[in-house]
Design a protein around this motif. Structure first.
Motif, PDB file in Angstrom:
ATOM      1  N   HIS A 345      30.690  65.342   1.062  1.00 57.22           N
ATOM      2  CA  HIS A 345      29.862  65.258  -0.149  1.00 57.22           C
ATOM      3  C   HIS A 345      30.563  64.452  -1.240  1.00 57.22           C
ATOM      4  O   HIS A 345      29.901  63.801  -2.065  1.00 57.22           O
ATOM      5  CB  HIS A 345      29.509  66.657  -0.660  1.00 57.22           C
ATOM      6  N   ILE A 346      31.899  64.431  -1.226  1.00 60.80           N
ATOM      7  CA  ILE A 346      32.639  63.622  -2.199  1.00 60.80           C
ATOM      8  C   ILE A 346      32.482  62.142  -1.859  1.00 60.80           C
ATOM      9  O   ILE A 346      32.322  61.296  -2.752  1.00 60.80           O
ATOM     10  CB  ILE A 346      34.127  64.019  -2.215  1.00 60.80           C
ATOM     11  N   CYS A 347      32.513  61.811  -0.571  1.00 59.19           N
ATOM     12  CA  CYS A 347      32.299  60.417  -0.148  1.00 59.19           C
ATOM     13  C   CYS A 347      30.894  59.951  -0.515  1.00 59.19           C
ATOM     14  O   CYS A 347      30.695  58.800  -0.941  1.00 59.19           O
ATOM     15  CB  CYS A 347      32.530  60.283   1.357  1.00 59.19           C
ATOM     16  N   GLN A 348      29.923  60.836  -0.351  1.00 58.50           N
ATOM     17  CA  GLN A 348      28.545  60.496  -0.718  1.00 58.50           C
ATOM     18  C   GLN A 348      28.455  60.230  -2.225  1.00 58.50           C
ATOM     19  O   GLN A 348      27.862  59.236  -2.662  1.00 58.50           O
ATOM     20  CB  GLN A 348      27.595  61.627  -0.321  1.00 58.50           C
ATOM     21  N   ALA A 349      29.075  61.087  -3.013  1.00 62.12           N
ATOM     22  CA  ALA A 349      29.066  60.910  -4.465  1.00 62.12           C
ATOM     23  C   ALA A 349      29.810  59.641  -4.872  1.00 62.12           C
ATOM     24  O   ALA A 349      29.421  58.952  -5.822  1.00 62.12           O
ATOM     25  CB  ALA A 349      29.691  62.127  -5.137  1.00 62.12           C
ATOM     26  N   ALA A 350      30.880  59.321  -4.134  1.00 60.71           N
ATOM     27  CA  ALA A 350      31.663  58.129  -4.457  1.00 60.71           C
ATOM     28  C   ALA A 350      30.819  56.866  -4.333  1.00 60.71           C
ATOM     29  O   ALA A 350      30.893  55.965  -5.185  1.00 60.71           O
ATOM     30  CB  ALA A 350      32.890  58.047  -3.552  1.00 60.71           C
ATOM     31  N   ARG A 351      30.008  56.762  -3.270  1.00 58.03           N
ATOM     32  CA  ARG A 351      29.164  55.567  -3.152  1.00 58.03           C
ATOM     33  C   ARG A 351      28.056  55.574  -4.197  1.00 58.03           C
ATOM     34  O   ARG A 351      27.663  54.503  -4.685  1.00 58.03           O
ATOM     35  CB  ARG A 351      28.597  55.439  -1.750  1.00 58.03           C
ATOM     36  N   PHE A 352      27.548  56.740  -4.558  1.00 60.27           N
ATOM     37  CA  PHE A 352      26.599  56.797  -5.676  1.00 60.27           C
ATOM     38  C   PHE A 352      27.222  56.135  -6.903  1.00 60.27           C
ATOM     39  O   PHE A 352      26.625  55.258  -7.540  1.00 60.27           O
ATOM     40  CB  PHE A 352      26.243  58.249  -6.012  1.00 60.27           C
ATOM     41  N   ALA A 353      28.439  56.561  -7.252  1.00 61.36           N
ATOM     42  CA  ALA A 353      29.113  56.036  -8.438  1.00 61.36           C
ATOM     43  C   ALA A 353      29.343  54.537  -8.310  1.00 61.36           C
ATOM     44  O   ALA A 353      29.111  53.760  -9.252  1.00 61.36           O
ATOM     45  CB  ALA A 353      30.441  56.769  -8.634  1.00 61.36           C
TER      46      ALA A 353
END
Length: 412
Positions: A345-353
């Motif tokens: 979920h952190i990797c997913q959020a990282a690409r969002f950012a």
């Protein structure tokens, strides 16, 4: 056509500037093909892309989406940016990946050979700009890599006009497709040095997420700027510090709603889900655009793809449910390790950012008017919801959706 004239007093530019007429002439000359009957510009981030039509039937979006037979005389011409064009070794590696995948049964296009027997060529172009706009009235020059591919039928997920009746299954199948790609590429026998080097400097590699901190000022809302900083710092401290624990391989890095193609299932008479007016079922058809591929952690690729599934048109009502269905499909083919699940979920959020900041920065300062760069700007509420969820709640959502998706393989 944009010409090869005296380069003196020209402004060097990175963004290609060919017109549709230029593209038609270039394709005919470089690939030894008849003159195109029609040319259509396609969306692009840094590159220019053109749909080249050689037959006498006009380019009709509905036909392209549904009938593979209509695509045999259609091609995609890609004009890479000046900066991208410097990486000839990297693009040769990407072409090798595509050929390897296609040879092993994965549906993707391989590059065309030009009249020189190569699958790329760098040419220099000069052109006088119009009297208004960027570099008004000036002569500009650029050295751009030219590549071409057979056109693959289908419509991108982001272009689906109505939410498909079987949208959950589409996302599930997309996850399976990425997992199959990863498994095939785990046995890729050729040198990956160029792809490993690319990960160190490529601005869209999650290894280099911190680059966006230089551009976060483009967001006017201080709370959102702080939010982005928190995601970057969390990714650096909780993911990058334990990279050695994750499986590595060649990743697509842009397996997104614009690069996953679907086609409508024409005979839906027996599908009860289609009771909703104007809805149809879709099936996965192809994956395109491997230009961002490099060697990195598989979990990065999964998180990146989950982010893009969440912002796609078919996910508009249940964005995080869509990304969970994608994960369920991936897990069915290539299960994640406990360490990978812990940071997903952190990797997913990282690409969002990354997408939010890079897109807005590029639009504001480099390519104003290119609305394609703003596709993810409406996704702030999605990433805020994800980031505020407790990890246990995220895991429960993934588990519940996976149980829901189990029926798809039972009926396969």
């Amino acid at each position: 056509m944009a010409s090869q004239s005296n380069p003196s007093e020209c402004i060097e530019v990175q963004k290609p500037f060919l017109t549709v007429d230029d593209a038609a002439e270039l394709f005919s000359h470089l690939y030894g093909m008849p003159k195109a009957t029609s040319v259509k510009p396609l969306n692009g981030y840094d590159a220019q892309n053109f749909l080249i039509n050689l037959d006498h039937v006009g380019i009709d979006d509905q036909d392209l989406n549904q009938d593979p037979k209509c695509c045999t005389q259609r091609y995609v011409l890609k004009i890479m940016s000046g900066e991208e064009s410097k990486d000839e070794i990297g693009f040769r590696a990407i072409h090798s990946i595509q050929k390897y995948l296609k040879h092993h049964g994965y549906t993707c296009a391989a590059p065309l050979q030009n009249i020189h027997g190569d699958d790329m060529k760098i040419e220099e172009f000069t052109k006088k700009q119009p009297a208004d706009g960027l570099n008004a009235g000036q002569r500009v020059r650029g050295r751009f890599m030219i590549r071409a591919y057979p056109f693959l039928p289908g419509v991108s997920l982001t272009s689906v006009g109505v939410v498909p009746a079987n949208s959950t299954q589409v996302f599930y199948e997309a996850g399976k497709s990425l997992a199959q790609m990863h498994k095939i590429l785990q046995k890729y026998p050729h040198d990956t040095t160029a792809l490993k080097e690319k990960a160190k400097t490529f601005e869209w590699s999650l290894d280099n997420l911190s680059i966006i901190l230089k551009h976060v000022h483009v967001v006017k809302d201080q709370k959102r700027r702080d939010f982005i900083v928190d995601i970057v710092k969390t990714f650096e401290s909780r993911v990058l510090t334990i990279k050695d624990q994750f499986r590595k391989g060649i990743i697509h890095n842009d397996f997104s709603d614009t690069n996953v193609l679907v086609t409508p299932i024409l005979d839906n008479s027996t599908t009860s889900e289609n009771s909703v007016a104007h809805q149809v079922n879709y099936k996965l058809s192809n994956a395109v655009d491997f230009d961002d591929s490099h060697y990195n952690c598989l979990v990065f690729d999964i998180g990146i793809s989950m982010m893009y599934m969440a912002v796609s048109k078919p996910a508009e009502n249940h964005p995080l449910h869509a990304s969970a269905a994608f994960l369920a499909g991936y897990q069915h083919v290539n299960p994640l390790t406990p360490e990978e699940l812990e940071v997903l979920h952190i990797c997913q959020a990282a690409r969002f950012a990354q997408s939010l900041i890079m897109g807005l920065y590029t639009y504001t300062y480099i390519q104003p008017g290119n609305d394609y760069l703003l596709l993810t700007q409406n996704s702030w509420p999605i990433i805020e919801d994800l980031w505020e969820m407790k990890v246990d709640s995220v895991r429960k959502m993934w588990t519940d959706v996976a149980m829901e998706c189990a029926k798809f393989d039972m009926h396969a």
